[in-house]
Design an enzyme around this catalytic site. Structure first.
Site, PDB file in Angstrom:
ATOM      1  N   ASP A   1      -3.184   4.964 -19.166  1.00  0.00           N
ATOM      2  CA  ASP A   1      -3.696   3.959 -20.088  1.00  0.00           C
ATOM      3  C   ASP A   1      -4.292   4.712 -21.285  1.00  0.00           C
ATOM      4  O   ASP A   1      -4.624   5.891 -21.170  1.00  0.00           O
ATOM      5  CB  ASP A   1      -4.769   3.132 -19.374  1.00  0.00           C
ATOM      6  CG  ASP A   1      -5.456   2.153 -20.300  1.00  0.00           C
ATOM      7  OD1 ASP A   1      -4.748   1.451 -21.026  1.00  0.00           O
ATOM      8  OD2 ASP A   1      -6.698   2.112 -20.297  1.00  0.00           O
TER       9      ASP A   1
ATOM     10  N   ASP B   1      -8.646   2.364 -16.513  1.00  0.00           N
ATOM     11  CA  ASP B   1     -10.093   2.161 -16.386  1.00  0.00           C
ATOM     12  C   ASP B   1     -10.511   0.713 -16.521  1.00  0.00           C
ATOM     13  O   ASP B   1     -11.679   0.388 -16.353  1.00  0.00           O
ATOM     14  CB  ASP B   1     -10.831   2.979 -17.450  1.00  0.00           C
ATOM     15  CG  ASP B   1     -10.779   2.308 -18.821  1.00  0.00           C
ATOM     16  OD1 ASP B   1      -9.689   1.820 -19.197  1.00  0.00           O
ATOM     17  OD2 ASP B   1     -11.822   2.258 -19.492  1.00  0.00           O
TER      18      ASP B   1
ATOM     19  N   ASP C   1      -5.820  -3.082 -16.087  1.00  0.00           N
ATOM     20  CA  ASP C   1      -4.999  -2.084 -15.392  1.00  0.00           C
ATOM     21  C   ASP C   1      -4.884  -2.357 -13.889  1.00  0.00           C
ATOM     22  O   ASP C   1      -4.162  -1.646 -13.191  1.00  0.00           O
ATOM     23  CB  ASP C   1      -5.597  -0.681 -15.576  1.00  0.00           C
ATOM     24  CG  ASP C   1      -5.645  -0.254 -17.039  1.00  0.00           C
ATOM     25  OD1 ASP C   1      -4.665  -0.520 -17.752  1.00  0.00           O
ATOM     26  OD2 ASP C   1      -6.665   0.330 -17.446  1.00  0.00           O
TER      27      ASP C   1
ATOM     28  N   CYS D   1       0.734   0.075  14.594  1.00  0.00           N
ATOM     29  CA  CYS D   1       0.183  -1.276  14.751  1.00  0.00           C
ATOM     30  C   CYS D   1       1.017  -2.271  13.943  1.00  0.00           C
ATOM     31  O   CYS D   1       1.378  -3.348  14.426  1.00  0.00           O
ATOM     32  CB  CYS D   1      -1.262  -1.333  14.277  1.00  0.00           C
ATOM     33  SG  CYS D   1      -2.400  -0.252  15.133  1.00  0.00           S
TER      34      CYS D   1
ATOM     35  N   CYS E   1      -3.018   1.658  12.186  1.00  0.00           N
ATOM     36  CA  CYS E   1      -1.982   2.647  11.864  1.00  0.00           C
ATOM     37  C   CYS E   1      -0.644   1.951  11.656  1.00  0.00           C
ATOM     38  O   CYS E   1      -0.504   0.749  11.871  1.00  0.00           O
ATOM     39  CB  CYS E   1      -1.868   3.680  12.987  1.00  0.00           C
ATOM     40  SG  CYS E   1      -1.263   3.004  14.538  1.00  0.00           S
TER      41      CYS E   1
END
Length: 726
Positions: free
Chosen positions: A413, A613, A617, A6, A3
């Site tokens: 994109d 995709d 990217d 931490c 978390c």
């Protein structure tokens, strides 16, 4: 690390270590970057500092990413086993505590079942709480350890010495079920977090997998294989059909087409002749060639992408979880109220002051137990993730689901996101009157023999119409122009305008006009001709998805700025942007350029979602606040992205953002229910009403209130399941 608390603990401890000038700890990739003076400290010294608060540091490891992955997998399996046993052992304790309170030896059985849950399976909470306390810190583990520990000790005392309370006219209640269930539920939440983080470094590993391990080089006129890391600048490298290019360089002999989609994102392979640049990780098609190495090792474009993804993942400050923020204040406040309650009873309580004071302190800690607080976020997230899956939206990271409701800028994109991602024949127009079956077969036969990437699209189109091949003679390809061959003694041509010009084939006005129209529509024009005239025109393009325009409209209706970034040329980018209704776009953008564009928007205060995709990217996806991949795209994009649209339908993006808004609303409602009981119950548990009405909250009622708050949270989360995404 599990978390934001931490991260804060590790970072602050490192910063206070001798010789450390600065330290930055990242939750996403479980790493720490430390700037320190080697004369004052060592990696082993830094490791001891981190170990002192319950964490560890990987140093002097040959493959840290692989070692970290193994550790994460072991931790996940440990949590899985721990959670399973905690749930198994807690179930009978809950049944006894809630429904069989008067069964013989019920308390003793509950004690035996609860002890291993609290002090065995929940041991880590106590260890971490102790280490945090030594440094004056408190987090959720502190609250878990206090509430479960005190509930267990108090219940154990009441099990063996119930007369202590009976002599004072009070019932000796036990709260074993509260202690066991808290550990079980919190362990379940930790397991969900660990599962989400188990693949954080897989994107980097897969990108590194695009680097071939061995390279074929020319040494003294003969070819030999050497390890990729030994390639030197200036060496001659041999690339055969289907192989990945190992380093960056420039073609010296031979020719081929190379799939550079990982760099540009575009589906059309690029023709490579003498002098053309080639890049590491890209895939050679059917030809073979030799090239001179210009950039090797960490200098290649692929190495830069790997480094940028790693830096982007590591540079983002994780959004600190609301529960952890509150816990840092809530824990000491609850402890203080419990102590003040006990002290007030000892001073003003009169007869049985100790008894009432002890009951009040325990009741405060029991009613303040973090069960509902711990459930508030995970239950809503769990239902939200399930709701997303029902709608083909795969959510890998809870933080992105929480953050997506703030998105006010979306980067799309082009290829594979707004478009289908592969070239298709969109137009086949015969310029000599009616088409004939013979001419279709001729065109089919020519393209079948071609190695050009666009030929596959033509073959697919004609095959759908049932075309078959003919006998072909004197076939030849002309680099950069097209191909020709003889069928039934008649020569036919298929290629570009230059092929017609070189062979003296005229283009009539109608042909020129139609070819110009196709070009303006960002389509690649292929001419099919014989020696006398143009027989047909083909327009080839990457088609826009049917849902892209509606998706852009829906995003703009939500007051979200929509941008398109693509590595394709200006003309094609403009045509696609115009078709889908995007006003802001940029063409010929490299992978690093996409990430820079996102950074600029973030610097202007925008919360940015990136949708892509391809491998190209991955850097931009890692840089964005919310990253979304297309399900039919590359594995790298899906590994980096925190959300995946399984069907690759851009129309799901507005739904994903709407789901985030509904989930965050549910989380806020849950936190309200989690805390309203504490805000009302803690003062009553401390005895606030006793001076006025003689009412003192029984710990059993406090436990019931705690349970009711948990039920409220779970019930409210389940309402999200019935909501509709439009």
């Amino acid at each position: 690390m599990t978390c934001a608390a931490c991260v804060a603990s590790v970072e602050s401890m490192l910063k206070t270590a001798p010789g450390v000038k600065d330290a930055a700890v990242n939750l996403a990739n479980q790493s720490a970057q430390v700037i320190y003076d080697e004369s004052e400290n060592t990696p082993e010294g830094l490791r001891k500092v981190v170990q002192s608060i319950g964490y560890d540091l990987l140093i002097d490891v040959e493959d840290p990413e692989a070692e970290q992955e193994q550790l994460q997998q072991r931790e996940y399996q440990r949590l899985k086993t721990q959670t399973l046993w905690a749930l198994i052992l807690s179930a009978p304790v809950v049944v006894i505590g809630m429904f069989l309170m008067d069964m013989p030896y019920g308390n003793e059985i509950s004690l035996i079942l609860t002890a291993p849950v609290v002090f065995g399976l929940g041991r880590r909470f106590f260890v971490t709480a102790w280490k945090q306390a030594r440094h004056g810190r408190a987090n959720m583990d502190t609250l878990v350890a206090l509430s479960t520990g005190i509930a267990f000790v108090f219940s154990t005392f009441n099990t063996f010495y119930p007369e202590f309370w009976h002599q004072r006219g009070l019932e000796a209640h036990v709260y074993f079920e509260a202690a066991a269930v808290i550990i079980a539920f919190i362990s379940l939440g930790k397991l969900m977090e660990a599962r989400a983080k188990s693949n954080t470094s897989s994107a980097i590993r897969k990108l590194m997998g695009f680097q071939p391990r061995t390279v074929r080089v020319v040494v003294d006129g003969r070819e030999e294989d050497i390890p990729a890391e030994q390639v030197q600048v200036g060496q001659l490298v041999v690339v055969r059909p289907g192989e990945r290019i190992p380093v960056d360089g420039r073609v010296s002999s031979g020719s081929s087409f190379v799939d550079e989609s990982m760099i540009s994102g575009e589906p059309m392979p690029v023709e490579k002749e003498k002098g053309a640049p080639v890049f590491a990780g890209t895939i050679n098609q059917k030809g073979s060639f030799r090239f001179e190495a210009e950039k090797v090792g960490e200098e290649t474009v692929l190495a830069h992408i790997i480094r940028m993804v790693r830096e982007a993942q590591g540079s983002k400050a994780p959004v600190q979880k609301l529960v952890d923020k509150i816990a840092g204040i809530f824990v000491p406040v609850v402890i203080l109220i419990a102590l003040l309650s006990f002290a007030a009873w000892m001073v003003f309580g009169g007869k049985d002051a100790f008894t009432h004071g002890l009951l009040a302190a325990v009741t405060v800690l029991v009613i303040a137990c973090p069960c509902a607080m711990g459930l508030a976020t995970p239950t809503a997230i769990m239902v939200g993730i399930g709701k997303g899956a029902e709608n083909n939206i795969l959510i890998r990271d809870a933080e992105s689901l929480e953050l997506a409701h703030k998105v006010n800028a979306v980067i799309l994109d082009k290829t594979g996101t707004l478009t289908e991602g592969k070239p298709e024949v969109t137009d086949l127009e015969w310029m000599v009157g009616e088409e004939s079956e013979f001419l279709r077969q001729v065109l089919y036969t020519l393209e079948m023999h071609s190695e050009h990437p666009l030929a596959d699209a033509v073959v697919r189109k004609l095959k759908e119409g049932g075309a078959s091949s003919l006998s072909l003679t004197d076939f030849a390809t002309v680099t950069g122009q097209g191909l020709h061959g003889e069928i039934d003694g008649r020569r036919f041509y298929a290629g570009n305008e230059r092929l017609l010009r070189e062979n003296g084939i005229p283009r009539g006005d109608a042909v020129v006009k139609r070819a110009t129209e196709l070009g303006q529509a960002a389509k690649t024009v292929v001419y099919f001709a014989d020696q006398a005239q143009v027989l047909a025109l083909l327009g080839i393009a990457d088609q826009v998805k049917s849902t892209s325009k509606e998706a852009v409209r829906a995003l703009r209706a939500q007051d979200i700025d929509v941008y398109m970034l693509t590595g394709d040329n200006q003309q094609t980018a403009a045509a696609v942007a115009r078709e889908v209704g995007i006003d802001h776009f940029q063409a010929e953008v490299m992978p690093s350029g996409k990430a820079e564009f996102i950074t600029n928007l973030q610097n202007k205060g925008k919360t940015v979602a990136m949708v892509g995709d391809g491998i190209n990217d991955s850097h931009a996806l890692a840089q964005a606040d919310v990253s979304v991949a297309m399900g039919k795209g590359s594995d790298i994009a899906m590994d980096v992205a925190k959300m995946t649209l399984i069907s690759s339908d851009p129309g799901l993006l507005p739904k994903a953002l709407q789901l985030s808004r509904k989930t965050v609303k549910t989380i806020r409602q849950n936190l309200f229910w989690a805390f309203i009981y504490n805000l009302i119950g803690i003062p009553i548990a401390a005895g606030l009403l006793y001076p006025f009405s003689g009412f003192l909250l029984d710990p059993m009622i406090a436990g019931a209130a705690m349970a009711l708050s948990s039920v409220s949270v779970v019930t409210n989360s389940l309402r999200l399941k019935r909501s509709k995404l439009e």
